[in-house]
Design a protein around this motif. Structure first.
Motif, short mmCIF file in Angstrom:
data_model
loop_
_atom_site.label_atom_id
_atom_site.label_comp_id
_atom_site.label_asym_id
_atom_site.label_seq_id
_atom_site.Cartn_x
_atom_site.Cartn_y
_atom_site.Cartn_z
N GLY A 178 15.44 -4.79 -2.85
CA GLY A 178 16.83 -4.98 -2.42
C GLY A 178 17.28 -6.38 -2.77
N VAL A 179 18.57 -6.56 -2.94
CA VAL A 179 19.13 -7.87 -3.28
C VAL A 179 20.11 -8.25 -2.18
CG1 VAL A 179 20.48 -9.18 -4.96
CG2 VAL A 179 18.92 -7.39 -5.74
N SER A 180 19.79 -9.32 -1.46
CA SER A 180 20.69 -9.76 -0.40
C SER A 180 21.87 -10.51 -1.00
CB SER A 180 19.94 -10.67 0.58
OG SER A 180 19.58 -11.88 -0.06
N VAL A 181 22.95 -10.54 -0.28
CA VAL A 181 24.14 -11.22 -0.76
C VAL A 181 23.86 -12.70 -0.95
CG1 VAL A 181 26.53 -11.83 -0.23
CG2 VAL A 181 25.67 -9.53 0.29
N ALA A 182 23.05 -13.29 -0.06
CA ALA A 182 22.81 -14.74 -0.09
C ALA A 182 22.21 -15.19 -1.41
CB ALA A 182 21.89 -15.14 1.07
N ILE A 183 21.32 -14.39 -1.99
CA ILE A 183 20.65 -14.84 -3.23
C ILE A 183 21.52 -14.66 -4.46
CG2 ILE A 183 18.38 -14.40 -2.24
CD1 ILE A 183 18.11 -11.98 -4.05
N LEU A 184 22.71 -14.12 -4.28
CA LEU A 184 23.64 -14.01 -5.40
C LEU A 184 24.45 -15.30 -5.61
CD1 LEU A 184 25.17 -10.44 -4.84
CD2 LEU A 184 23.43 -11.08 -6.51
N ALA A 185 24.27 -16.27 -4.71
CA ALA A 185 25.11 -17.46 -4.72
C ALA A 185 25.07 -18.21 -6.04
CB ALA A 185 24.73 -18.40 -3.57
N GLU A 186 23.90 -18.20 -6.70
CA GLU A 186 23.75 -18.96 -7.94
C GLU A 186 24.01 -18.11 -9.18
OE1 GLU A 186 23.35 -22.17 -7.73
OE2 GLU A 186 23.24 -21.98 -5.54
N GLU A 187 24.36 -16.85 -8.98
CA GLU A 187 24.53 -15.93 -10.12
C GLU A 187 26.00 -15.80 -10.51
OE1 GLU A 187 22.05 -14.36 -11.79
OE2 GLU A 187 20.64 -15.49 -10.53
N PRO A 188 26.28 -15.79 -11.79
CA PRO A 188 27.66 -15.46 -12.21
C PRO A 188 27.89 -13.96 -12.00
CG PRO A 188 26.24 -15.70 -14.13
CD PRO A 188 25.39 -16.07 -12.93
N LEU A 190 30.27 -10.57 -12.71
CA LEU A 190 31.27 -9.95 -13.58
C LEU A 190 31.93 -8.82 -12.79
CD1 LEU A 190 32.61 -9.64 -16.37
CD2 LEU A 190 30.76 -8.06 -16.97
N LEU A 191 33.20 -8.95 -12.51
CA LEU A 191 33.93 -7.94 -11.74
C LEU A 191 34.92 -7.22 -12.66
CD1 LEU A 191 34.71 -10.06 -8.54
CD2 LEU A 191 32.76 -8.56 -8.97
N ALA A 192 35.54 -6.21 -12.11
CA ALA A 192 36.56 -5.47 -12.88
C ALA A 192 37.79 -6.34 -13.07
CB ALA A 192 36.93 -4.19 -12.11
N GLU A 199 41.54 -4.66 -4.74
CA GLU A 199 40.94 -4.54 -3.42
C GLU A 199 39.43 -4.70 -3.49
OE1 GLU A 199 42.04 -1.37 -0.81
OE2 GLU A 199 43.99 -1.14 -1.76
N PHE A 200 38.82 -4.05 -4.47
CA PHE A 200 37.36 -4.12 -4.60
C PHE A 200 36.93 -5.54 -4.93
CE2 PHE A 200 33.43 -3.75 -7.12
CZ PHE A 200 32.61 -3.14 -6.16
N ASN A 201 37.64 -6.20 -5.84
CA ASN A 201 37.32 -7.58 -6.19
C ASN A 201 37.47 -8.50 -4.99
OD1 ASN A 201 36.89 -6.68 -8.76
ND2 ASN A 201 38.68 -7.66 -9.67
N GLN A 202 38.56 -8.32 -4.24
CA GLN A 202 38.79 -9.15 -3.07
C GLN A 202 37.68 -8.96 -2.04
OE1 GLN A 202 42.55 -8.40 -1.15
NE2 GLN A 202 42.13 -9.81 0.55
N PHE A 203 37.28 -7.71 -1.84
CA PHE A 203 36.19 -7.42 -0.91
C PHE A 203 34.90 -8.11 -1.34
CE2 PHE A 203 32.41 -4.74 -0.25
CZ PHE A 203 32.33 -4.78 1.13
N THR A 204 34.58 -8.04 -2.63
CA THR A 204 33.34 -8.63 -3.15
C THR A 204 33.36 -10.13 -2.98
OG1 THR A 204 33.19 -6.84 -4.79
CG2 THR A 204 31.83 -8.78 -5.15
N VAL A 205 34.48 -10.75 -3.31
CA VAL A 205 34.58 -12.20 -3.19
C VAL A 205 34.45 -12.65 -1.74
CG1 VAL A 205 36.15 -14.18 -3.48
CG2 VAL A 205 35.92 -12.48 -5.30
N GLU A 206 35.13 -11.96 -0.84
CA GLU A 206 35.07 -12.34 0.57
C GLU A 206 33.67 -12.14 1.12
OE1 GLU A 206 38.07 -10.14 2.56
OE2 GLU A 206 39.72 -11.36 1.78
N MET A 207 32.98 -11.09 0.69
CA MET A 207 31.62 -10.85 1.13
C MET A 207 30.71 -11.98 0.67
SD MET A 207 29.18 -7.64 0.14
CE MET A 207 29.28 -8.11 -1.59
N CYS A 208 30.87 -12.39 -0.58
CA CYS A 208 30.03 -13.47 -1.09
C CYS A 208 30.33 -14.81 -0.40
CB CYS A 208 30.23 -13.63 -2.60
SG CYS A 208 29.56 -12.24 -3.55
N ARG A 209 31.57 -15.04 -0.05
CA ARG A 209 31.90 -16.26 0.69
C ARG A 209 31.21 -16.29 2.04
NH1 ARG A 209 38.35 -16.17 -0.63
NH2 ARG A 209 38.27 -17.28 -2.63
#
Length: 209
Positions: A178-188, A190-192, A199-209
């Protein structure tokens, strides 16, 4: 009074012979006779004069024959109108993000099985485009990853998708269960295109924040 009684009477009036009339209606002669007699009892008048070798319409029968034919013709027209209305009904216009979206074949299969006469037109459009098409009346229903529908549009949540990340073979995440959201912090990431999935992009960005 039943429609079949009217039909039996009209057939008998045209044949003036119980045997031939019963054959036309694909029933036994005794059943035809019983139904006509029952019709006469309900009306309280004799429609036919019967003898061993002769069947003739009474004066009441002549008048009733005209009306009975009109009733049966009207019923036939009503049935045809109903069938024509189904055949001419407008297709269901369904907005989809992508024809490969895995829920769509299943959803449309279920709808088609329940309403086999329904014609379904699929329209590929982004969620914002679907909103506008729905508001303009150019779509009947839209399906997509969306939760912030405009007030003019009724929405229903029918599925929640798990969220994942796609990585190439050899990536350090590839062997993880599994990949936790926290370890994505250093990864670029690519969204739609934002115009297609805001809406999906906004959700992803807010989740990563």
């Amino acid at each position: 009074m039943e429609l079949r009684q009217l039909r039996y009477f009209v057939t008998l009036a045209e044949e003036l012979h119980f045997g031939r009339a019963a054959e036309r209606e694909h029933i036994v002669q005794s059943a035809l006779s019983q139904q006509v007699q029952r019709l006469e009892r309900e009306l309280g008048v004799r429609l036919l004069e019967r003898s061993t070798h002769h069947v003739a319409l009474t004066a009441a029968g002549v008048v009733f024959l005209v009306e009975a034919r009109q009733i049966l013709a009207h019923v036939d027209r009503a049935a045809q109108a109903a069938r024509s209305a189904v055949a001419a009904s407008a297709p269901l216009r369904v907005g989809i993000i992508d024809s490969s979206y895995d829920s769509m074949p299943q959803i449309l299969y279920e709808v088609q099985a329940r309403y086999p006469g329904l014609v379904i037109h699929q329209v590929e459009a982004s969620v914002p485009e679907q909103y506008q098409l729905l508001i303009d009346g150019r779509l009947d229903v839209g399906v997509g990853r969306a939760a912030l529908a405009p007030p003019q549009i009724a929405s229903l949540l029918f599925r929640q998708d798990p969220l994942g990340v796609l990585v190439p073979d050899g990536h350090r995440f590839a062997e993880l269960e599994g990949v936790s959201v926290a370890i994505l912090a250093e990864e670029p990431l690519l969204l739609a295109e934002d115009a297609r999935a805001p809406e999906f992009n906004q959700f992803t960005v807010e989740m990563c924040r």
